[in-house]
Design an enzyme around this catalytic site. Structure first.
Site, PDB file in Angstrom:
ATOM      1  N   GLU A  75       5.010  -6.165   4.265  1.00 47.78           N
ATOM      2  CA  GLU A  75       4.595  -5.015   5.673  1.00 47.78           C
ATOM      3  C   GLU A  75       5.807  -5.276   6.468  1.00 47.78           C
ATOM      4  OE1 GLU A  75       2.562  -3.044   6.355  1.00 47.78           O
ATOM      5  OE2 GLU A  75       0.423  -3.549   5.525  1.00 47.78           O
TER       6      GLU A  75
ATOM      7  N   ASP B  83       6.211   1.596   7.031  1.00 41.46           N
ATOM      8  CA  ASP B  83       4.885   1.072   6.849  1.00 41.46           C
ATOM      9  C   ASP B  83       4.274   1.994   5.632  1.00 41.46           C
ATOM     10  OD1 ASP B  83       2.517  -0.177   7.007  1.00 41.46           O
ATOM     11  OD2 ASP B  83       1.911   1.032   8.774  1.00 41.46           O
TER      12      ASP B  83
ATOM     13  N   HIS C 241       0.815  -1.324  -0.158  1.00 40.92           N
ATOM     14  CA  HIS C 241       0.084  -0.227  -0.070  1.00 40.92           C
ATOM     15  C   HIS C 241       0.891   1.074  -0.145  1.00 40.92           C
ATOM     16  CE1 HIS C 241       0.471   1.090   4.510  1.00 40.92           C
ATOM     17  NE2 HIS C 241       0.547  -0.314   4.427  1.00 40.92           N
TER      18      HIS C 241
ATOM     19  N   ASP D  23      -0.485   4.266   0.763  1.00 41.32           N
ATOM     20  CA  ASP D  23      -0.885   5.320   1.770  1.00 41.32           C
ATOM     21  C   ASP D  23      -0.415   5.344   3.200  1.00 41.32           C
ATOM     22  OD1 ASP D  23      -2.530   2.675   1.806  1.00 41.32           O
ATOM     23  OD2 ASP D  23      -3.808   3.526   3.347  1.00 41.32           O
TER      24      ASP D  23
ATOM     25  N   HIS E 119       4.060   3.997  12.327  1.00 42.63           N
ATOM     26  CA  HIS E 119       3.102   4.961  12.713  1.00 42.63           C
ATOM     27  C   HIS E 119       3.645   5.922  13.781  1.00 42.63           C
ATOM     28  CE1 HIS E 119      -0.886   2.440  11.592  1.00 42.63           C
ATOM     29  NE2 HIS E 119       0.069   2.542  10.572  1.00 42.63           N
TER      30      HIS E 119
ATOM     31  N   GLU F 276      -4.962   0.919   2.690  1.00 50.79           N
ATOM     32  CA  GLU F 276      -4.967   0.048   3.592  1.00 50.79           C
ATOM     33  C   GLU F 276      -5.076   0.521   4.942  1.00 50.79           C
ATOM     34  OE1 GLU F 276      -2.582  -2.797   6.400  1.00 50.79           O
ATOM     35  OE2 GLU F 276      -2.183  -0.573   5.902  1.00 50.79           O
ATOM     36  N   GLU F 277      -4.540   1.602   5.355  1.00 47.18           N
ATOM     37  CA  GLU F 277      -4.587   2.292   6.552  1.00 47.18           C
ATOM     38  C   GLU F 277      -5.966   2.232   6.960  1.00 47.18           C
ATOM     39  OE1 GLU F 277      -2.283   1.880   8.377  1.00 47.18           O
ATOM     40  OE2 GLU F 277      -0.194   2.160   7.418  1.00 47.18           O
TER      41      GLU F 277
END
Length: 425
Positions: A191, A133, A100, A102, A392, A167-168
């Site tokens: 990931e 991530d 992903h 995003d 994150h 995805e998030e």
């Protein structure tokens, strides 16, 4: 020079180029709704390498038909999906490389040592929001794919490179790719596993439980029934359910080092409206882990049964049952059989590159692998270079040596899985 040495040398010769491209991607703050610039870079890169490239805007009207859709917005303009295909020559085994684009917001940028969209490289680490991530993982699989192309290797099976959105916030990008018809025999998702191999990934649900009471003046609170007090009973039963659901997984070798493989996290517990009034309503909001191999429906049923059984703990709930609503994220778990041939190939290639046994474990967070597995019927394996604890977080980074090692392992695995065509160099 054998094939492994050629792969290793090719990656080494292009390292500076790959670092520069990752920096370009990181400099694009591709939060939800802002993915266009980063996706344009990805699409252009895939086209330059001669892949068949598909760029499209996911269709809400199509997505809403799926029970797996998390409808957090109804318009995806400016948020394209990108897929590039390296076509095989003989209808051999195929693989999806799914990642992903995003990222979550950077938060308070003053707390960052390095600008979150700088891509600064310090002591072998590339810093920035999304580096771990999972833009670093995306570049690792891109390097693997480009290395195969650079060496003139033709494969029997297709390699499908997916750079997806959302995805998030629930997986709409991967779901849209499945609905568009992109399938393969297996999927690798880079990931941030810290180069551990995850053949099992948990899912997750967001829930809100409502508990009712009877309001009264605080001076005569015995005339009322506190929804907060009743809510505490619910909270305790939720924690008991967590213990019950985790007991079998603690015996699973993939989760042996994890104290709570599928947590139930209470994020908010709210109730009442005034200090001198008995609370007549309380809400408990949280995240509910879904076990590998379990369906979302099965997980919900167990939670609902727990709420129904509250009446046996406190007869208040006989006439005033606690209720639950499921909203926001609902990600199914994913994975593959432990004897899946791609899992064995990844193990072998890891040993070949690292000269040690890989760690095989189960993830404690959800990925798009759940959608690939349950919505697409595609076995999925998580294997990526990022640092799990930095996802994150402030000062997020990816270790470049691990990124390149991951690329090397995945390139070898793709070649073994898809097999070299007779027409290769």
């Amino acid at each position: 020079m054998d094939l492994h040495e050629r792969i290793k040398e090719n990656i080494k010769n292009h390292q500076d180029e790959y670092i520069a491209f990752l920096q370009k991607i990181v400099k694009e703050p591709s939060t939800t709704g802002n993915e266009l610039a980063a996706q344009t870079l990805m699409a252009d890169r895939l086209k330059e390498k001669g892949l068949e490239v598909d760029v499209w805007i996911p269709d809400y009207d199509e997505l809403i038909k799926s029970k797996f859709f998390n409808p957090l917005r109804d318009n995806y303009e400016g948020s394209p999906n990108v897929v590039g295909i390296l076509k095989g020559t003989e209808n051999g085994r195929s693989v999806i490389l799914n990642g992903h684009i995003d990222v979550v917001p950077a938060g308070d940028e003053k707390k960052w040592t390095y600008d979150p969209y700088s891509g600064d490289v310090v002591d072998g680490k590339l810093y920035g929001r999304g580096t771990t991530d999972m833009k670093g993982g995306n570049i690792a699989t891109l390097i693997a794919l480009e290395t195969i192309i650079n060496l003139g290797i033709q494969l029997k099976g297709d390699v499908v490179y997916e750079s997806v959105i959302e995805e998030e916030t629930g997986g709409a990008g991967t779901l849209a790719a499945i609905q568009r018809g992109y399938k393969a025999d297996v999927a690798i998702i880079p990931e941030p596993s810290e180069m551990r191999i995850f053949p099992k990934q948990q899912g997750s649900l967001w829930f809100e439980v409502t508990v009712t009471g009877v309001s009264a003046h605080g001076g005569t609170r015995y005339e009322g029934v506190s929804a907060l007090e009743k809510g505490w009973t619910v909270f305790e039963e939720i924690m008991n359910l967590e213990e019950k659901r985790n007991e079998p997984l603690r015996k699973d070798p993939l989760y042996k080092d994890n104290p709570i493989p599928i947590p139930i996290n209470i994020g908010q517990f709210n109730g009442g409206y005034f200090p001198s009034a008995v609370a007549e309503k309380a809400t408990i909001q949280g995240r509910y882990g879904v076990a590998p191999g379990e369906t979302i429906e099965e997980a919900k049923e167990e939670f609902i049964k727990m709420l129904d059984d509250l009446k046996h703990k406190d007869d208040w709930f006989e006439s005033h049952p606690a209720t639950v609503e499921w909203g926001g994220i609902h990600l199914p778990p994913g994975g593959c059989d432990l004897d899946h041939p791609m899992l064995n190939i990844l193990k072998e290639k890891y040993i070949e590159v690292e000269n040690e046994e890989p760690i095989i474990a189960g993830s404690t967070w959800g990925t798009d692998g759940g959608l690939l597995t349950q919505a697409g019927g595609i076995p999925s394996i998580v294997f990526g270079p990022g640092t799990t604890s930095m996802a994150h977080f402030t000062d997020e980074y990816v270790e470049l040596d691990k990124l390149f090692k991951t690329a090397e392992i995945i390139a070898l695995a793709i070649i073994d899985w898809c097999e070299i065509s007779a027409g290769s160099k």
